[in-house]
Structure formats: C-alpha cells, structure tokens
Design a protein around this motif. Structure first.
Motif, mmCIF file in Angstrom:
data_model
loop_
_atom_site.group_PDB
_atom_site.id
_atom_site.type_symbol
_atom_site.label_atom_id
_atom_site.label_comp_id
_atom_site.label_asym_id
_atom_site.label_seq_id
_atom_site.Cartn_x
_atom_site.Cartn_y
_atom_site.Cartn_z
ATOM 1 N N ASP A 26 0.641 -1.249 -0.018
ATOM 2 C CA ASP A 26 -0.262 0.032 -0.152
ATOM 3 C C ASP A 26 0.740 1.204 -0.007
ATOM 4 O O ASP A 26 1.976 1.338 0.518
ATOM 5 C CB ASP A 26 -0.977 0.080 1.138
ATOM 6 C CG ASP A 26 -2.190 -0.976 1.054
ATOM 7 O OD1 ASP A 26 -2.261 -1.439 -0.057
ATOM 8 O OD2 ASP A 26 -2.836 -1.196 2.321
ATOM 9 N N SER A 55 -7.350 -2.205 -0.103
ATOM 10 C CA SER A 55 -7.411 -2.509 -1.354
ATOM 11 C C SER A 55 -7.550 -1.197 -2.059
ATOM 12 O O SER A 55 -8.517 -0.561 -1.953
ATOM 13 C CB SER A 55 -8.490 -3.532 -1.642
ATOM 14 O OG SER A 55 -7.892 -3.968 -2.789
ATOM 15 N N ASP A 106 -2.890 -7.538 1.132
ATOM 16 C CA ASP A 106 -2.631 -7.240 -0.251
ATOM 17 C C ASP A 106 -1.381 -7.613 -0.678
ATOM 18 O O ASP A 106 -1.024 -8.093 -1.783
ATOM 19 C CB ASP A 106 -3.453 -6.248 -0.688
ATOM 20 C CG ASP A 106 -4.699 -6.172 -1.441
ATOM 21 O OD1 ASP A 106 -5.504 -7.347 -1.044
ATOM 22 O OD2 ASP A 106 -5.187 -5.353 -1.955
ATOM 23 N N THR A 143 -0.244 -10.998 -0.753
ATOM 24 C CA THR A 143 -1.026 -11.529 -1.788
ATOM 25 C C THR A 143 -0.217 -11.337 -3.165
ATOM 26 O O THR A 143 0.037 -12.369 -3.843
ATOM 27 C CB THR A 143 -2.411 -11.172 -1.838
ATOM 28 O OG1 THR A 143 -2.974 -11.638 -0.792
ATOM 29 C CG2 THR A 143 -3.139 -11.894 -3.287
ATOM 30 N N ASN A 145 -4.514 -14.550 -8.782
ATOM 31 C CA ASN A 145 -5.324 -13.833 -7.588
ATOM 32 C C ASN A 145 -6.580 -13.464 -8.178
ATOM 33 O O ASN A 145 -6.600 -13.154 -9.194
ATOM 34 C CB ASN A 145 -4.482 -12.740 -7.180
ATOM 35 C CG ASN A 145 -5.192 -12.119 -6.021
ATOM 36 O OD1 ASN A 145 -5.676 -12.796 -5.097
ATOM 37 N ND2 ASN A 145 -5.025 -10.797 -6.097
ATOM 38 N N ALA A 183 -9.723 -10.731 -6.973
ATOM 39 C CA ALA A 183 -9.926 -9.617 -6.348
ATOM 40 C C ALA A 183 -10.770 -8.673 -6.836
ATOM 41 O O ALA A 183 -11.342 -8.906 -8.049
ATOM 42 C CB ALA A 183 -8.658 -9.034 -5.971
ATOM 43 N N SER A 201 -9.453 -3.123 -8.117
ATOM 44 C CA SER A 201 -7.997 -3.278 -7.561
ATOM 45 C C SER A 201 -7.061 -3.894 -8.613
ATOM 46 O O SER A 201 -5.941 -3.532 -8.859
ATOM 47 C CB SER A 201 -8.051 -4.078 -6.278
ATOM 48 O OG SER A 201 -8.639 -3.444 -5.522
#
Length: 338
Positions: free
Chosen positions: A33, A93, A229, A232, A244, A246, A250
């Motif tokens: 992030d 996210s 996240d 991941t 993945n 999601a 995102s």
C-alpha cells in the motif's frame, strides 16, 4: 575489543545490508500500500496508464455535498443523535479503501462515497478501520452504523443486513504478465494455485468452481490465503501462486500501475447470479432507505459521478441506488447490472 574474525563477519553483514535495498525495494514498492513506506518517501500521486492520476496523500480535498434537510429528517433517531455517521471500512485495497502515504489516513472511493452520504444526511463522517472478518459482528452490535467496503449483496448477508446499492460488482483474475492464462470459468483454474480472501464472494465462486471440477473428475484449484494485499501480490509476482482473484477495480489498478501483472479474467461477484456493491446497515433499523435516498441525490446532482471518475471507476456507475432487503433480494438480483 573485537577480534579480527568478528570484525570481518560484522563488516560482511553490513555490506550485505547495504546492497539489499537495491535488490528488493523495487518489488516491495510495487506490491505494498502507498502508506507502507516511511512518511515523505512515497510519491503522493500515481499516474496510471488508463489516464487517471491517483491522489494517495492524506489531503484528499474530497468532493463534498450540501446537507439536504428532507433527507436528514429520514435518519433514524438512534443514528442521528450523536450527529455522526459511523462507517466501517477495511482500508486494504487500492483504489477502494486504503491507507494514504501517512500510513494512517483511510482514503479511496469507498470513503468518498461515504462522505457524500454523510454530507447529504447532515452528519459528520466518522471512519473506523476494521478487518473484513470483524465488520459483520460489529455492525450487528451497533459499533458501526454503515459499512462502505466493497461489500457485495448475497443471500446469506440479507438475512442480517439491509443494503443501499452504489456500484457494479465484479471480480477480476490477475496473473503475471508473462503468463498465458485466460479465465472464463471453472475449467480454466483446474490444477492452479489461486489466492483469495477468506469469507468473500470471490471465495464462494472458487469453492463452487472446485465442486464443478471435482464432479467432472478434474483437479480442483488450490486456494491460498494471505493476511494482506501486499503478501498476496508478492506471492503472485514471485510465482508462488498462479492467479489472484480480487475486486475488479483493484486488479485493473495494478495492471495500469505495474509492469509485471495483467488482468486475465472477469466475473460477476454474484456468480452464477448477479449482484451489486452496497452500503451495508443493520437489518430493519431504518437507515438503509435514508442512505439510498442520499446516494440517489448524489447521482442526480453529479457528485457521485465525479467521485467515480476521480478513481477511474466510471464504468461501474449505477443509474440508481436501490434499497435491498431480504424481502426484495430476489427482485434486486434480476435487476442487477451486468
């Protein structure tokens, strides 16, 4: 005094540490992030290939709305007595809800929409960051009055909560850019390792697809769970997982801001039916209709559209917000946007 051999070991370790950031920081910067870096070291805007410039600073200068007295009068007394709308979000996210570059201020499209609703209802927005696992219980207990966190409407949730729809609900599959995967259904994930969030609509999809694969005698996908996240995406980019799944906003954000990932599939979050993203409130407490009316007022005056444009999500806009309860859930599914 340190012996010569000891000094040599320490010197070797310091040299290794000095070299390490040049090797690992580019990978970490792409999968964490914006607030994960020390304050002042992370750019406060991100220019994406889709033309959107994302503001990730604490100073958001949000699009605001004026109080609507008629709408404010519809707020249940138990909610309005403290003058606040207490909203939960998971802040995990981009660009939905996440931490700004100060690593503490929650920002994103979810909070922008919550701000419009609070403004219209004449309430101060009180944002509370929580985990995905905790919002249902804390909403039932009254700690949270509404949840704005990409919550999709489903049959299990309408038994406990009421909803005010505000965005289309899609999930995206992403993979390394060098891969040849294309995901359109269960057969395309057979034998692969797929990361997914626990207790989410996307997990329900994968579990259903695995049952379908097993019924055909094919190898199911291995589901992998991570706590964030960042973990991941690090697993995906390093090859420890193949795919993945999601929220679509995102995965498209990452495709447009990174050089190593791409979107390889899209599915409605309510598969095999359809669903929508909605503000979530306690069943029967009367708040959902007020939020729905506030959203429709924002849609009508254009502030809703401006918020979605700001985060590159205009294609997920709805023409109208609707209140969805257990009694109206079936009809809402029929009318969900594709």
């Amino acid at each position: 005094m340190l012996r010569t051999s000891t000094r040599r070991r320490i010197t070797s370790r310091l040299l290794a540490l000095a070299v390490l950031p040049a090797v690992v920081l580019p990978a970490l910067a792409g999968c964490s992030d914006p607030g994960a870096s020390a304050a002042g070291t992370t750019p406060e805007t991100t220019a994406a290939r889709n033309g959107v410039v994302y503001n990730t600073s604490p100073e958001q200068n949000r699009i605001r709305a004026e109080k609507n007295a008629a709408l404010a009068a519809k707020v249940p007394a138990a909610v309005g007595k403290d003058g606040k709308l207490t909203v939960a979000t998971t802040a995990g996210s981009i660009p939905l809800s996440f931490h700004a570059t100060d690593d503490k201020t929650p920002i994103g499209v979810e909070l922008d929409l919550a701000q419009l609703v609070a403004d219209k209802l004449g309430l101060e927005l009180d944002v509370q960051v929580t985990s995905w696992e905790n919002w249902p219980l804390k909403t039932q207990s009254g700690d949270f009055e509404a949840v704005f966190s990409n919550v999709g409407i489903n049959a299990a949730r309408v038994k406990l909560f009421d909803f005010s729809s505000y965005r289309a609900a899609y999930m995206g599959f992403e993979a390394k850019k060098t891969s040849s995967y294309s995901v359109n259904g269960a057969d395309d994930i057979s034998g692969l390792t797929v990361s997914v969030g626990s207790g989410t609509n996307q997990e329900k999809i994968l579990l259903a697809w695995n049952k379908e694969l097993e019924a055909k005698g094919k190898a199911p996908a291995t589901l992998q769970y991570y706590s964030s996240d960042a973990d991941t995406i690090l697993a995906l980019s390093s090859g420890r997982t193949d795919l993945n799944i999601a929220p679509y906003p995102s995965v498209t954000y990452r495709e447009n801001t990174r050089d190593d990932l791409k979107v390889v599939g899209k599915v409605n979050a309510g598969w095999p039916s359809e669903t929508l993203v909605a503000a979530t409130t306690l069943k029967g407490n009367g708040l959902a209709p007020a939020i729905t009316d506030a959203l429709n007022s924002a849609i009508k005056d254009g502030s809703y559209g401006k918020v979605l444009d700001r985060w590159g999500l205009s294609e997920e806009a709805l023409p109208e917000s609707k209140t969805v309860t257990e009694a109206t859930f079936g009809a809402a599914q029929t009318g969900a946007a594709k």
